[in-house]
Design a protein around this motif. Structure first.
Motif, PDB file in Angstrom:
ATOM      1  N   PHE A  83     -16.724   8.679  18.012  1.00 12.80           N
ATOM      2  CA  PHE A  83     -17.056  10.059  17.655  1.00 12.80           C
ATOM      3  C   PHE A  83     -15.874  10.781  17.012  1.00 12.80           C
ATOM      4  N   THR A  84     -14.724  10.141  16.957  1.00 15.59           N
ATOM      5  CA  THR A  84     -13.537  10.749  16.344  1.00 15.59           C
ATOM      6  C   THR A  84     -13.812  10.999  14.863  1.00 15.59           C
ATOM      7  N   THR A  85     -13.293  12.081  14.348  1.00 14.94           N
ATOM      8  CA  THR A  85     -13.502  12.453  12.952  1.00 14.94           C
ATOM      9  C   THR A  85     -13.184  11.271  12.034  1.00 14.94           C
ATOM     10  N   ARG A  86     -14.131  10.951  11.151  1.00 20.04           N
ATOM     11  CA  ARG A  86     -13.987   9.800  10.255  1.00 20.04           C
ATOM     12  C   ARG A  86     -12.785   9.981   9.333  1.00 20.04           C
ATOM     13  N   ALA A  87     -12.498  11.210   8.924  1.00 23.05           N
ATOM     14  CA  ALA A  87     -11.344  11.440   8.049  1.00 23.05           C
ATOM     15  C   ALA A  87     -10.052  11.067   8.766  1.00 23.05           C
ATOM     16  N   THR A  88      -9.972  11.366  10.050  1.00 24.56           N
ATOM     17  CA  THR A  88      -8.775  11.031  10.828  1.00 24.56           C
ATOM     18  C   THR A  88      -8.622   9.514  10.950  1.00 24.56           C
ATOM     19  N   ILE A  89      -9.710   8.847  11.255  1.00 24.61           N
ATOM     20  CA  ILE A  89      -9.679   7.379  11.375  1.00 24.61           C
ATOM     21  C   ILE A  89      -9.276   6.760  10.041  1.00 24.61           C
ATOM     22  N   GLY A  90      -9.870   7.231   8.967  1.00 24.63           N
ATOM     23  CA  GLY A  90      -9.539   6.711   7.640  1.00 24.63           C
ATOM     24  C   GLY A  90      -8.078   6.922   7.289  1.00 24.63           C
TER      25      GLY A  90
END
Length: 183
Positions: free
Chosen positions: A6-13
């Motif tokens: 559920f972590t923000t996809r932008a952060t993971i990317g």
């Protein structure tokens, strides 16, 4: 980096583009999910023995507080914005292990879903379960938790489970089972 799905996809990317290894964990919907995540985490961190120790403690705590009464008391979770936990949730499994019958499941609810106040009152569970409210700024989402109709449910006991025990699936989720079993 350990992250939730559920972590923000932008952060993971961004973390991955910077060269960090990111391991994502989905939310736990059962005690089996907790065990699987703990075993995976133990392997990732080189701490398999510690993970096994925590899982053994989890099993011991679940066995200590497990209840299988002849007749299960009906219970309903009720949170801000009229949410409840139905079939397929960690909350539902904790309720079942504590010997309670989840009213939301009986009504056919799956996952986390809204339960109109009128339906809750008409079904009058034996036990009303909510999150332990923390002192903080008031929120309109929680105003309905003070509705007079909730106090009018005849015969309902109330229990508060601190959200840290079951919003994220960890070995400490056994504490939610304890709170419910004692209620």
């Amino acid at each position: 980096v350990l992250a939730g799905t559920f972590t923000t996809r932008a952060t993971i990317g961004m973390l991955r583009r910077l060269g960090f290894r990111v391991e994502e964990f989905p939310p736990a919907a059962s005690f089996a999910d907790i065990k699987s995540a703990m075993q995976r985490l133990g392997g990732l961190l080189g701490q398999r023995a510690k993970a096994d120790q925590l899982l053994q403690h989890l099993d011991e705590e679940l066995a200590r507080y497990a209840r299988t009464p002849e007749k299960r008391r009906s219970a309903a979770t009720y949170y801000a914005n009229n949410y409840t936990s139905g079939r397929g949730t960690l909350t539902a499994e904790a309720m079942q292990r504590a010997g309670l019958s989840n009213m939301a499941e009986t009504l056919g609810a799956k996952g986390v879903t809204r339960l109109p106040l009128e339906v809750l009152v008409m079904n009058a569970p034996d036990l009303l379960i909510g999150l332990a409210r923390q002192p903080r700024a008031p929120a309109l989402a929680e105003e309905m938790l003070a509705h007079p109709a909730l106090r009018a449910i005849a015969g309902s006991d109330q229990a508060a489970v601190p959200d840290k025990y079951w919003l994220c699936g960890t070995p400490f989720t056994a504490e939610a089972v304890r709170v419910l079993a004692e209620a």
